[in-house]
Design a protein around this motif. Structure first.
Motif: not given
Length: 205
Positions: A147-148, A152-155, A192-198
């Protein structure tokens, strides 16, 4: 079992479960105090997020997080005269309560001073005694991180008592790393890695 964001209609169950499972100063202050706190936290869903685990309409687990601890503290300070009166009354029966509250305030001051704003942190995580050890806390934490990430919560930070080895090991297994030691508490952080990160992938510039 379902996981969803908490509603104001969940307040009674959340406060009761908190008091039953967490041995903290806030729990000692009683269900009415907890209900008031959670009411303000749930109502301000731009600053806070509360996710619950339910089984047959019964709340069995809760995780709360602040997207800006300074704002959350400010919100919870509203009506502080009544809170102060309640704390003063409780201290008469439990003098150690004041030390616990001082340590908690000291930790908040230190992290807000040391880390850049907004300080985004897990506030509470608790699971009913009957459902501990079944992965509910792990699933709640994963749901919160997801959810975070969409916000766009990164840390994400979390703190726990140094002596609470169970909580420390849990957060380490969830991918949190020890960031700092402040007084009697350990501060951990999750990137928290960005959305779409693998994992193992790279982005072309």
């Amino acid at each position: 079992m379902i996981f969803r964001e908490a509603k104001l209609t969940d307040l009674d169950q959340i406060a009761k479960l908190h008091q039953q499972t967490l041995r903290t100063a806030s729990a000692y202050l009683g269900e009415d105090y907890l209900k008031n706190n959670y009411k303000q936290i749930i109502s301000d869903n731009k600053t806070n997020l509360v996710i619950i685990a339910c089984k047959e309409k019964k709340v069995i687990g809760v995780i709360t997080a602040s997207l800006d601890l300074r704002k959350t503290i400010s919100t919870l300070s509203m009506g502080s005269f009544d809170t102060l009166a309640l704390i003063s009354k409780k201290i008469l029966f439990k003098p150690s309560l004041i030390l616990e509250l001082i340590n908690h305030i000291y930790l908040e001051i230190k992290v807000l001073h040391k880390y850049p704003a907004p300080y985004q942190t897990i506030l509470t995580l608790f699971v009913s005694n009957d459902h501990q050890g079944l992965g509910v806390g792990r699933k709640l934490t994963k749901k919160m991180i997801q959810k975070l990430k969409s916000r766009k919560v990164k840390r994400l930070y979390v703190d726990t008592q140094k002596s609470n080895k169970k909580a420390l090991n849990f957060y380490k297994k969830m991918g949190f790393k020890i960031e700092d030691q402040i007084a009697d508490s350990t501060v951990l952080t999750f990137i928290n890695p960005p959305l779409g990160y693998k994992k193992g992938s790279t982005k072309n510039n």
